[in-house]
Scaffold this motif. Structure first.
Motif, PDB file in Angstrom:
ATOM      1  N   ALA A   1       6.785 -14.677   4.304  1.00  0.00           N
ATOM      2  CA  ALA A   1       5.843 -14.393   5.400  1.00  0.00           C
ATOM      3  C   ALA A   1       5.687 -15.653   6.241  1.00  0.00           C
ATOM      4  CB  ALA A   1       4.498 -13.942   4.844  1.00  0.00           C
TER       5      ALA A   1
ATOM      6  N   HIS B   1       3.241 -11.181   7.972  1.00  0.00           N
ATOM      7  CA  HIS B   1       3.918 -10.303   7.017  1.00  0.00           C
ATOM      8  C   HIS B   1       4.625  -9.150   7.724  1.00  0.00           C
ATOM      9  CE1 HIS B   1       0.910 -12.340   4.509  1.00  0.00           C
ATOM     10  NE2 HIS B   1       1.696 -12.079   3.481  1.00  0.00           N
ATOM     11  N   SER B   2       5.730  -8.741   7.176  1.00  0.00           N
ATOM     12  CA  SER B   2       6.438  -7.572   7.689  1.00  0.00           C
ATOM     13  C   SER B   2       5.643  -6.313   7.372  1.00  0.00           C
ATOM     14  CB  SER B   2       7.832  -7.478   7.060  1.00  0.00           C
ATOM     15  OG  SER B   2       7.737  -7.390   5.641  1.00  0.00           O
ATOM     16  N   ASN B   3       5.864  -5.263   8.150  1.00  0.00           N
ATOM     17  CA  ASN B   3       5.181  -3.991   7.935  1.00  0.00           C
ATOM     18  C   ASN B   3       5.916  -3.213   6.836  1.00  0.00           C
ATOM     19  OD1 ASN B   3       3.933  -1.473   8.032  1.00  0.00           O
ATOM     20  ND2 ASN B   3       3.809  -1.457  10.271  1.00  0.00           N
ATOM     21  N   PRO B   4       5.227  -2.910   5.722  1.00  0.00           N
ATOM     22  CA  PRO B   4       5.908  -2.244   4.605  1.00  0.00           C
ATOM     23  C   PRO B   4       6.097  -0.743   4.770  1.00  0.00           C
ATOM     24  CG  PRO B   4       3.617  -2.553   4.056  1.00  0.00           C
ATOM     25  CD  PRO B   4       3.818  -3.212   5.399  1.00  0.00           C
TER      26      PRO B   4
ATOM     27  N   ASP C   1       9.028  -5.091  -0.874  1.00  0.00           N
ATOM     28  CA  ASP C   1       9.956  -6.198  -0.654  1.00  0.00           C
ATOM     29  C   ASP C   1      10.506  -6.621  -2.015  1.00  0.00           C
ATOM     30  OD1 ASP C   1      11.290  -8.528  -0.116  1.00  0.00           O
ATOM     31  OD2 ASP C   1       9.638  -9.509   0.936  1.00  0.00           O
TER      32      ASP C   1
ATOM     33  N   TYR D   1       0.869 -10.216  -2.830  1.00  0.00           N
ATOM     34  CA  TYR D   1       1.659 -10.387  -1.599  1.00  0.00           C
ATOM     35  C   TYR D   1       1.883  -9.041  -0.915  1.00  0.00           C
ATOM     36  CZ  TYR D   1       6.194 -10.454   0.845  1.00  0.00           C
ATOM     37  OH  TYR D   1       7.224 -10.261   1.737  1.00  0.00           O
ATOM     38  N   GLU D   2       2.201  -8.014  -1.688  1.00  0.00           N
ATOM     39  CA  GLU D   2       2.435  -6.685  -1.116  1.00  0.00           C
ATOM     40  C   GLU D   2       1.161  -6.112  -0.498  1.00  0.00           C
ATOM     41  OE1 GLU D   2       4.998  -4.973  -0.479  1.00  0.00           O
ATOM     42  OE2 GLU D   2       6.584  -5.967  -1.590  1.00  0.00           O
TER      43      GLU D   2
ATOM     44  N   ARG E   1      -1.166  -7.821   0.881  1.00  0.00           N
ATOM     45  CA  ARG E   1      -1.326  -8.512   2.166  1.00  0.00           C
ATOM     46  C   ARG E   1      -0.334  -7.955   3.185  1.00  0.00           C
ATOM     47  NH1 ARG E   1      -2.308 -12.796  -1.507  1.00  0.00           N
ATOM     48  NH2 ARG E   1      -0.146 -13.515  -1.432  1.00  0.00           N
ATOM     49  N   ARG E   2       0.852  -7.606   2.745  1.00  0.00           N
ATOM     50  CA  ARG E   2       1.813  -6.948   3.645  1.00  0.00           C
ATOM     51  C   ARG E   2       1.222  -5.643   4.179  1.00  0.00           C
ATOM     52  NH1 ARG E   2       6.981  -4.955   1.594  1.00  0.00           N
ATOM     53  NH2 ARG E   2       7.653  -4.886   3.765  1.00  0.00           N
TER      54      ARG E   2
ATOM     55  N   LYS F   1      -6.115 -11.690   3.626  1.00  0.00           N
ATOM     56  CA  LYS F   1      -5.438 -12.704   2.809  1.00  0.00           C
ATOM     57  C   LYS F   1      -6.393 -13.338   1.804  1.00  0.00           C
ATOM     58  CE  LYS F   1      -6.117 -16.527   6.127  1.00  0.00           C
ATOM     59  NZ  LYS F   1      -6.902 -17.370   5.223  1.00  0.00           N
TER      60      LYS F   1
ATOM     61  N   ARG G   1      -1.210  -0.667  10.789  1.00  0.00           N
ATOM     62  CA  ARG G   1       0.177  -0.741  10.331  1.00  0.00           C
ATOM     63  C   ARG G   1       0.736   0.648  10.026  1.00  0.00           C
ATOM     64  NH1 ARG G   1       2.504  -5.900   7.782  1.00  0.00           N
ATOM     65  NH2 ARG G   1       1.893  -7.259   9.479  1.00  0.00           N
TER      66      ARG G   1
END
Length: 341
Positions: free
Chosen positions: A22, A27-30, A44, A77-78, A80-81, A86, A333
């Motif tokens: 990240a 973060h990328s959009n899951p 991820d 982490y996921e 937060r994605r 955070k 998101r």
């Protein structure tokens, strides 16, 4: 010289992996649309496999808690994605790992000089009683329970409670005990926090499929059933982990253990792992470039226990149990993907 635990050392590498995934905290959009046109969560897995390589590099036995910690770091982490705060998801991606959202808000809103002073105070100490810690316990119906991945705030109470376990060896000795413990923990937490999304993630080394196939079948079936009880977990997950014998730590008689008295709130937890040693960036780069290969065997994970289904279920439960004015980043998101489909 201060003694540094293996868990303390591992945190520096976990943090770098998460930071690389990240960049700049973005973060990328899951969320994605699956082939059937349905909204789905896309974990991820590359980051997960890198995180799982850290305890193998250090030959960390499961009794150190480092192998299970890799799962905790990935799950937070996921989340937060997915768009959750955070600071609201624990363990955080930096020390202190447990920091109440209200304190984080205070720091963010303080004048620059005061903000720096408060931040220095929090990071200089291993823990501050009632404020920071390396682990968190939540009161269930009858007793406190140490939970591995949490999202909570004083306004909402616990919204996500996830317990994790790892089993890399001694399958026959430990499987039944782990399931029994997990079921009891689920009942205890669910009865006090019925609206919280309650989940259980089990990391299992793939050698069980060849060494004890009957035990594997039995354990996987029980994991599925744990996620189908009306008064237990809302979702359960299996992470089938494959790595070579050459990087495996010495065989043990038990999996990662937590102090039962600490977990029940009868003794204080040690926060030694909170203070991170200063690792030279070059050393971290060298280690991360030579991590052992780890593969997630997706084909061996039943659909009902897939990480994708698990994370999607947990996030959706939180959204369904809160007003539309809360967790706006998460909703945005999801809408971004749905409206763009």
């Amino acid at each position: 010289m201060q003694r540094v635990s293996l868990k303390t050392k591992a945190w520096a590498y976990f943090d770098r992996i998460v930071a690389d995934a990240a960049p700049g905290g973005v973060h990328s959009n899951p969320w994605t649309i699956d082939p059937e046109g349905l909204l789905a969560y896309a974990p991820d897995f590359d980051t997960l496999e890198r995180l799982l390589g850290v305890p193998l590099y250090f030959k960390a036995p499961t009794t150190t808690g480092v192998p299970a910690l890799a799962l905790d770091v990935w799950l937070s982490y996921e989340l937060r994605r997915a768009g959750f705060s955070k600071d609201g998801v624990w363990p955080r991606a930096e020390h202190p790992r447990i920091l109440p959202q209200a304190v984080a808000n205070l720091i963010d809103g303080a004048p620059k000089k005061l903000r720096a002073e408060i931040s220095n105070l929090l990071t200089a100490k291993t823990s501050i009683t009632g404020v920071t810690s390396s682990s968190a316990s939540i009161l269930g119906k009858n007793y406190l329970k140490q939970v591995d991945v949490i999202m909570t705030d004083w306004q909402t109470g616990p919204e996500i409670l996830i317990s994790t376990k790892r089993m890399d060896s001694s399958f026959g000795k430990n499987a039944a005990n782990r399931v029994e413990e997990s079921y009891g923990d689920a009942k205890n937490l669910r009865l006090r926090h019925p609206l919280a999304a309650l989940g259980f993630v089990f990391g299992l080394r793939s050698t069980i499929l060849d060494e004890e196939p009957d035990k594997a079948e039995w354990l996987i079936d029980l994991l599925e059933k744990l996620g189908q009880e009306d008064d237990a977990y809302h979702a359960t997950c299996l992470v089938m982990i494959e790595y070579s014998d050459g990087v495996a730590p010495a065989d043990e008689d038990s999996i990662d253990t937590e102090d039962a008295l600490v977990a029940a709130g009868l003794e204080e937890a040690s926060d030694e792992e909170d203070v991170l040693p200063v690792e030279p960036a070059s050393d971290i780069d060298v280690v991360l470039a030579s991590l052992p290969d780890v593969t997630i065997l997706h084909s061996k994970i039943p659909t009902g226990l897939s990480p994708s289904r698990f994370l999607g279920t947990m996030v959706r439960r939180v959204i369904a149990a809160t007003p539309v004015t809360m967790h706006r980043a998460v909703r945005a998101r999801i809408n971004e993907v749905v409206n763009g489909a």
